[in-house]
Write a protein that holds these residues in place. Structure first.
Motif, PDB file in Angstrom:
ATOM      1  N   GLU A 165      -0.411  52.115 -16.318  1.00  0.00           N
ATOM      2  CA  GLU A 165      -0.282  53.249 -15.410  1.00  0.00           C
ATOM      3  C   GLU A 165       0.291  54.446 -16.167  1.00  0.00           C
ATOM      4  N   VAL A 166      -0.374  55.606 -16.032  1.00  0.00           N
ATOM      5  CA  VAL A 166       0.076  56.816 -16.716  1.00  0.00           C
ATOM      6  C   VAL A 166       0.187  57.950 -15.704  1.00  0.00           C
ATOM      7  N   ASP A 167       0.850  59.007 -16.107  1.00  0.00           N
ATOM      8  CA  ASP A 167       0.931  60.211 -15.286  1.00  0.00           C
ATOM      9  C   ASP A 167      -0.490  60.743 -15.073  1.00  0.00           C
ATOM     10  N   PRO A 168      -0.887  61.003 -13.823  1.00  0.00           N
ATOM     11  CA  PRO A 168      -2.250  61.495 -13.584  1.00  0.00           C
ATOM     12  C   PRO A 168      -2.613  62.718 -14.418  1.00  0.00           C
ATOM     13  N   GLU A 169      -1.623  63.526 -14.790  1.00  0.00           N
ATOM     14  CA  GLU A 169      -1.909  64.724 -15.572  1.00  0.00           C
ATOM     15  C   GLU A 169      -2.338  64.399 -16.996  1.00  0.00           C
ATOM     16  N   THR A 170      -2.117  63.160 -17.438  1.00  0.00           N
ATOM     17  CA  THR A 170      -2.497  62.787 -18.805  1.00  0.00           C
ATOM     18  C   THR A 170      -3.701  61.854 -18.846  1.00  0.00           C
ATOM     19  N   ILE A 171      -4.299  61.556 -17.687  1.00  0.00           N
ATOM     20  CA  ILE A 171      -5.390  60.583 -17.659  1.00  0.00           C
ATOM     21  C   ILE A 171      -6.595  61.078 -18.447  1.00  0.00           C
ATOM     22  N   CYS A 176     -10.518  55.456 -18.087  1.00  0.00           N
ATOM     23  CA  CYS A 176      -9.847  55.201 -16.808  1.00  0.00           C
ATOM     24  C   CYS A 176     -10.642  54.175 -16.012  1.00  0.00           C
ATOM     25  N   ALA A 199      -8.248  64.980 -14.143  1.00  0.00           N
ATOM     26  CA  ALA A 199      -7.378  64.406 -13.117  1.00  0.00           C
ATOM     27  C   ALA A 199      -8.095  64.347 -11.768  1.00  0.00           C
ATOM     28  N   ASN A 205      -4.949  56.014 -11.797  1.00  0.00           N
ATOM     29  CA  ASN A 205      -4.099  56.386 -12.931  1.00  0.00           C
ATOM     30  C   ASN A 205      -3.971  55.220 -13.904  1.00  0.00           C
ATOM     31  N   ARG A 258       2.970  46.362 -18.389  1.00  0.00           N
ATOM     32  CA  ARG A 258       4.166  47.101 -17.996  1.00  0.00           C
ATOM     33  C   ARG A 258       5.276  46.950 -19.034  1.00  0.00           C
TER      34      ARG A 258
END
Length: 300
Positions: A165-171, A176, A199, A205, A258
């Motif tokens: 899981e990553v910050d949506p702004e970095t996808i 994906c 995004a 994400n 994780r």
């Protein structure tokens, strides 16, 4: 459909990239040989494969990558010098890399993307499932991601990808996955894959990180896969084909990781990885952490 439930024993490590983000350091030195504390990054990756039970390692190389082969070969002259000096500690450390695994090498003559690099492994892999480990991602040995992925592949068949899981702004920096739950907390069904979406276009994400366990059916799909994003043959596109039609080579599952991951493909993350790993070393950590605290308090 191939039998994808054979015991996995082979690992493939693509290492033909030019490492342009680290120029000029990588002008004459392969990026995989850049040190992370006192070992080249590539050795961490081979150690991870071996720890997961994959001692047959194929490295996909290119021009100017001879130092990779030399590192995992014996250096009799250096060993003899250390033996003569009675330096058993350094001798053991030098021999570690050459004793790690059974190493094989093939050149990717035409760098046409990760999918093409994986396809270069087909003659060596044959009709067995296999793992692919990207050298930019270092996985902490305390978080056995690859062993978990091989177990999932042996249970479900098909292919397995590592997700985080990553910050949506970095996808947009990653492939994906569109996924749905299974009965296991860290395992998902993968229905679709998109290479580096915006995004707004990303189905989740859940980013693909650099570990794959693949059914050999992927080779036939890759042979038919047209160049995609960046004009390269993308492994993501081949896996999307498998996910959309499991009859081609089994389902595609994802293991949601994780744990601790160190990204050495970015200069800033590379430096952070060195600091983290140095801090955790028994031989370096105490003094280094003390210096780091003093440096941060005085200089920052």
């Amino acid at each position: 459909m191939t039998n994808s439930r054979n015991r996995i024993s082979k690992a493939v490590i693509p290492a033909a990239g030019l490492g342009t983000r680290f120029l000029p350091a990588t002008k004459a030195t392969p990026k995989e040989m850049l040190p992370v504390v006192d070992k080249p990054a590539i050795q961490y990756v081979v150690e991870e494969a071996v720890t997961a039970g994959l001692s047959d390692v194929l490295m996909i190389t290119g021009r100017n990558k001879r130092p990779l082969e030399d590192h995992f070969d014996r250096n009799y002259e250096l060993e003899e010098v250390l033996r003569t000096k009675g330096d058993a500690t350094k001798l053991t450390r030098v021999q570690e890399s050459s004793d790690l695994a059974t190493m094989h090498y093939v050149r990717q003559g035409d760098p046409r993307g990760l999918g093409h690099a994986v396809l270069c492994a087909a003659p060596h892999v044959g009709e067995q499932p296999f793992a692919v480990l990207l050298g930019d991602d270092l996985i902490d040995p305390r978080d056995p991601l690859l062993a978990r992925m091989t177990a999932v592949q042996e249970e479900y068949g098909g292919s397995v990808i590592a997700l985080m899981e990553v910050d949506p702004e970095t996808i947009h920096l990653y492939g994906c996955a569109a996924a749905s739950p299974t009965g296991e907390d860290d395992v998902v069904n993968v229905a679709d894959l998109v290479e580096k979406p915006s995004a707004a276009e990303a189905p989740s994400n859940l980013a693909i990180i650099g570990r794959y366990v693949l059914d050999p059916a992927v080779f036939e799909v890759l042979r038919k896969t047209s160049p995609g994003r960046g004009g390269e043959i993308q492994i993501t596109d081949a896996l999307q084909t498998l996910a959309s039609d499991p009859s081609l080579g089994g389902p595609v599952h994802g293991v949601v990781f994780r744990g601790r991951r160190y990204d050495t493909g970015d200069r800033g993350d590379y430096l952070r990885a060195i600091v983290r790993l140095a801090c955790e070393r028994e031989d370096l950590g105490p003094d280094f952490r003390e210096w780091l605290r003093e440096y941060v308090s005085k200089e920052m």
